[in-house]
Design a protein around this motif. Structure first.
Motif, PDB file in Angstrom:
ATOM      1  N   ASP A 142       0.808  -1.217   0.000  1.00 62.05           N
ATOM      2  CA  ASP A 142       0.000   0.000   0.000  1.00 62.05           C
ATOM      3  C   ASP A 142       0.842   1.268   0.000  1.00 62.05           C
ATOM      4  OD1 ASP A 142      -2.227  -1.609   0.071  1.00 62.05           O
ATOM      5  OD2 ASP A 142      -2.437  -1.502   2.261  1.00 62.05           O
ATOM      6  N   ALA A 143       1.991   1.250   0.692  1.00 63.11           N
ATOM      7  CA  ALA A 143       2.731   2.491   0.907  1.00 63.11           C
ATOM      8  C   ALA A 143       4.159   2.488   0.377  1.00 63.11           C
ATOM      9  CB  ALA A 143       2.757   2.807   2.416  1.00 63.11           C
ATOM     10  N   ILE A 144       4.733   1.308   0.109  1.00 63.47           N
ATOM     11  CA  ILE A 144       6.139   1.248  -0.286  1.00 63.47           C
ATOM     12  C   ILE A 144       6.305   0.803  -1.732  1.00 63.47           C
ATOM     13  CG2 ILE A 144       8.368   0.169   0.225  1.00 63.47           C
ATOM     14  CD1 ILE A 144       7.466  -0.114   3.131  1.00 63.47           C
ATOM     15  N   PHE A 145       5.583  -0.196  -2.113  1.00 61.44           N
ATOM     16  CA  PHE A 145       5.699  -0.737  -3.465  1.00 61.44           C
ATOM     17  C   PHE A 145       5.239   0.286  -4.502  1.00 61.44           C
ATOM     18  CE2 PHE A 145       3.786  -3.196  -7.027  1.00 61.44           C
ATOM     19  CZ  PHE A 145       4.926  -3.871  -7.452  1.00 61.44           C
ATOM     20  N   VAL A 146       6.065   0.469  -5.569  1.00 65.38           N
ATOM     21  CA  VAL A 146       5.741   1.413  -6.646  1.00 65.38           C
ATOM     22  C   VAL A 146       5.469   0.607  -7.914  1.00 65.38           C
ATOM     23  CG1 VAL A 146       6.513   3.384  -7.992  1.00 65.38           C
ATOM     24  CG2 VAL A 146       7.255   3.141  -5.608  1.00 65.38           C
ATOM     25  N   PRO A 147       4.208   0.451  -8.299  1.00 63.02           N
ATOM     26  CA  PRO A 147       3.869  -0.373  -9.467  1.00 63.02           C
ATOM     27  C   PRO A 147       4.583   0.037 -10.743  1.00 63.02           C
ATOM     28  CG  PRO A 147       1.902   0.124  -8.202  1.00 63.02           C
ATOM     29  CD  PRO A 147       3.006   0.957  -7.618  1.00 63.02           C
ATOM     30  N   ALA A 148       4.823   1.322 -10.913  1.00 66.40           N
ATOM     31  CA  ALA A 148       5.467   1.782 -12.144  1.00 66.40           C
ATOM     32  C   ALA A 148       6.892   1.255 -12.271  1.00 66.40           C
ATOM     33  CB  ALA A 148       5.473   3.309 -12.189  1.00 66.40           C
ATOM     34  N   HIS A 149       7.537   0.972 -11.140  1.00 73.11           N
ATOM     35  CA  HIS A 149       8.908   0.447 -11.172  1.00 73.11           C
ATOM     36  C   HIS A 149       8.931  -1.056 -11.470  1.00 73.11           C
ATOM     37  CE1 HIS A 149      10.468   3.941  -8.422  1.00 73.11           C
ATOM     38  NE2 HIS A 149      10.061   4.342  -9.621  1.00 73.11           N
ATOM     39  N   TYR A 150       7.853  -1.737 -11.181  1.00 77.07           N
ATOM     40  CA  TYR A 150       7.777  -3.187 -11.376  1.00 77.07           C
ATOM     41  C   TYR A 150       6.449  -3.518 -12.074  1.00 77.07           C
ATOM     42  CZ  TYR A 150      11.101  -2.607  -7.543  1.00 77.07           C
ATOM     43  OH  TYR A 150      12.138  -2.193  -6.746  1.00 77.07           O
ATOM     44  N   PRO A 151       6.296  -3.086 -13.319  1.00 77.00           N
ATOM     45  CA  PRO A 151       4.992  -3.206 -13.988  1.00 77.00           C
ATOM     46  C   PRO A 151       4.523  -4.649 -14.189  1.00 77.00           C
ATOM     47  CG  PRO A 151       6.699  -2.529 -15.534  1.00 77.00           C
ATOM     48  CD  PRO A 151       7.296  -2.423 -14.185  1.00 77.00           C
ATOM     49  N   VAL A 152       5.436  -5.557 -14.507  1.00 75.46           N
ATOM     50  CA  VAL A 152       5.026  -6.953 -14.713  1.00 75.46           C
ATOM     51  C   VAL A 152       4.565  -7.564 -13.400  1.00 75.46           C
ATOM     52  CG1 VAL A 152       5.753  -9.236 -15.471  1.00 75.46           C
ATOM     53  CG2 VAL A 152       6.583  -7.210 -16.688  1.00 75.46           C
ATOM     54  N   LEU A 153       5.345  -7.359 -12.360  1.00 74.32           N
ATOM     55  CA  LEU A 153       4.981  -7.868 -11.041  1.00 74.32           C
ATOM     56  C   LEU A 153       3.640  -7.297 -10.590  1.00 74.32           C
ATOM     57  CD1 LEU A 153       5.718  -9.499  -8.522  1.00 74.32           C
ATOM     58  CD2 LEU A 153       7.021  -7.536  -7.710  1.00 74.32           C
ATOM     59  N   ALA A 154       3.451  -6.017 -10.837  1.00 74.03           N
ATOM     60  CA  ALA A 154       2.198  -5.373 -10.440  1.00 74.03           C
ATOM     61  C   ALA A 154       1.009  -5.972 -11.190  1.00 74.03           C
ATOM     62  CB  ALA A 154       2.280  -3.873 -10.700  1.00 74.03           C
ATOM     63  N   SER A 155       1.199  -6.267 -12.474  1.00 75.34           N
ATOM     64  CA  SER A 155       0.098  -6.832 -13.251  1.00 75.34           C
ATOM     65  C   SER A 155      -0.220  -8.251 -12.798  1.00 75.34           C
ATOM     66  CB  SER A 155       0.440  -6.809 -14.746  1.00 75.34           C
ATOM     67  OG  SER A 155       1.535  -7.664 -15.031  1.00 75.34           O
ATOM     68  N   LEU A 156       0.815  -9.012 -12.457  1.00 77.17           N
ATOM     69  CA  LEU A 156       0.580 -10.367 -11.960  1.00 77.17           C
ATOM     70  C   LEU A 156      -0.145 -10.347 -10.620  1.00 77.17           C
ATOM     71  CD1 LEU A 156       3.972 -12.129 -12.811  1.00 77.17           C
ATOM     72  CD2 LEU A 156       1.803 -12.306 -14.022  1.00 77.17           C
ATOM     73  N   ARG A 157       0.255  -9.405  -9.776  1.00 72.51           N
ATOM     74  CA  ARG A 157      -0.412  -9.296  -8.465  1.00 72.51           C
ATOM     75  C   ARG A 157      -1.877  -8.904  -8.648  1.00 72.51           C
ATOM     76  NH1 ARG A 157      -1.139  -5.094  -4.540  1.00 72.51           N
ATOM     77  NH2 ARG A 157      -1.467  -6.022  -2.467  1.00 72.51           N
ATOM     78  N   ALA A 158      -2.124  -7.974  -9.548  1.00 70.38           N
ATOM     79  CA  ALA A 158      -3.498  -7.531  -9.786  1.00 70.38           C
ATOM     80  C   ALA A 158      -4.367  -8.666 -10.330  1.00 70.38           C
ATOM     81  CB  ALA A 158      -3.495  -6.356 -10.762  1.00 70.38           C
TER      82      ALA A 158
END
Length: 301
Positions: free
Chosen positions: A202-218
């Motif tokens: 919520d407060a530390i992870f920056v999706p723009a820096h890890y776009p693939v990881l963010a998409s998998l998590r979503a």
């Protein structure tokens, strides 16, 4: 430090015990337990508490006897571990007794091994490169190799394919068991552990820096049941083996005959081992009876 001769003597004694060739203790009163009971007691302790809990002293306490009396049956813990391993290997159904083609049989065999490791996690703490060399282990090994002979692979490639599949199942089972052990010892489930670290996402992870990881998590793709991950990996390993087999140069179905054992009566290939794992010398009952009659005739003449 033991001498090499002492180690050789102990190894020979251990192999005799595995194959039922050793003599039973004859001195003193006949105890109220057997070698099988000793081994089963050790297996139960290892299943419940891990290998560290298994000792000759604790087994003796469980059986109500002295520690020294156990050494009349088993030379030491190393031999006991071999007996334990081969005993539980007897739970695994033989791969070549299953229905289907070679891929289906390998798949069933891999799942059976996965189940064995989860029932007896301590097996994975023993060195895979130093097997027990017992009858159940050999029956299992031979049965899987027999399944692989249907691929027509040459000997070295066949052994390498076996090692590949075995390494995958052992590694996946070890990861699964390690994760379960962490959850059990900490008292914190994976879901609870992730919930306690929600602040990171919520407060530390920056999706723009890890776009693939963010998409998998979503998409909810990062967390799934461990057995589902095992099944996915198993299929991909089998896919790779199937591709490897298909791409073998100058491969034809006759290559698998190099592994067949000829019937001593008629010369036709003898079938695989019986469900008990014992080899079949003759290709049929008719050949077995013919050989018996021939031997009987020779004795009478």
């Amino acid at each position: 430090m033991e001498s090499g001769h002492d180690q050789d003597t102990s190894a020979v004694r251990g192999l005799e015990l595995l194959w039922g060739l050793g003599e039973r203790p004859k001195r003193g009163r006949r105890p109220a337990f057997t070698l099988e009971r000793i081994v089963r007691t050790a297996v139960g302790m290892a299943d419940a508490e891990g290998l560290a809990a298994v000792s000759m002293r604790r087994i003796a306490e469980r059986l109500g006897c002295t520690t020294m009396s156990l050494y009349r049956y088993v030379p030491g813990k190393a031999e006991l571990l071999d007996l334990m391993t081969d005993t539980v290997m007897g739970e695994v159904p033989l791969a070549d007794a299953a229905p289907g083609d070679w891929r289906t049989r390998l798949e069933l065999s891999a799942r059976a091994d996965w189940g064995l490791y989860h029932r007896h996690p301590w097996i994975l703490r023993l060195p895979a490169g130093r097997p027990a060399l017992g009858p159940n282990g050999f029956a299992w090994y031979e049965s899987v190799l027999r399944v692989l002979t249907a691929t027509g692979l040459p000997p070295t490639a066949l052994a390498n394919v076996f090692d590949l599949l075995d390494a995958y199942v052992r590694g996946a089972a070890r990861d699964s068991l390690d994760a379960a052990a962490v959850e059990r010892h900490s008292g914190v489930t994976d879901e609870q552990w992730r919930a306690a670290r929600a602040h990171f996402w919520d407060a530390i992870f920056v999706p723009a820096h890890y776009p693939v990881l963010a998409s998998l998590r979503a998409a909810g793709a990062l967390h799934h049941p461990r057995d589902r991950g095992f099944e996915f990996g198993l299929q991909r390993v089998l896919d790779s083996i199937e591709t490897f087999v298909r791409n073998q140069p100058q491969r034809h179905d006759e290559t698998s005959k190099r592994y067949e054992t000829p019937c001593p009566q008629c010369g036709n290939p003898a079938p695989g081992p019986a469900p008990s794992g014992r080899p079949r010398t003759y290709c049929s009952d008719a050949c077995r009876q013919s050989a018996y009659r021939a031997r009987r005739t020779r004795r009478l003449t």
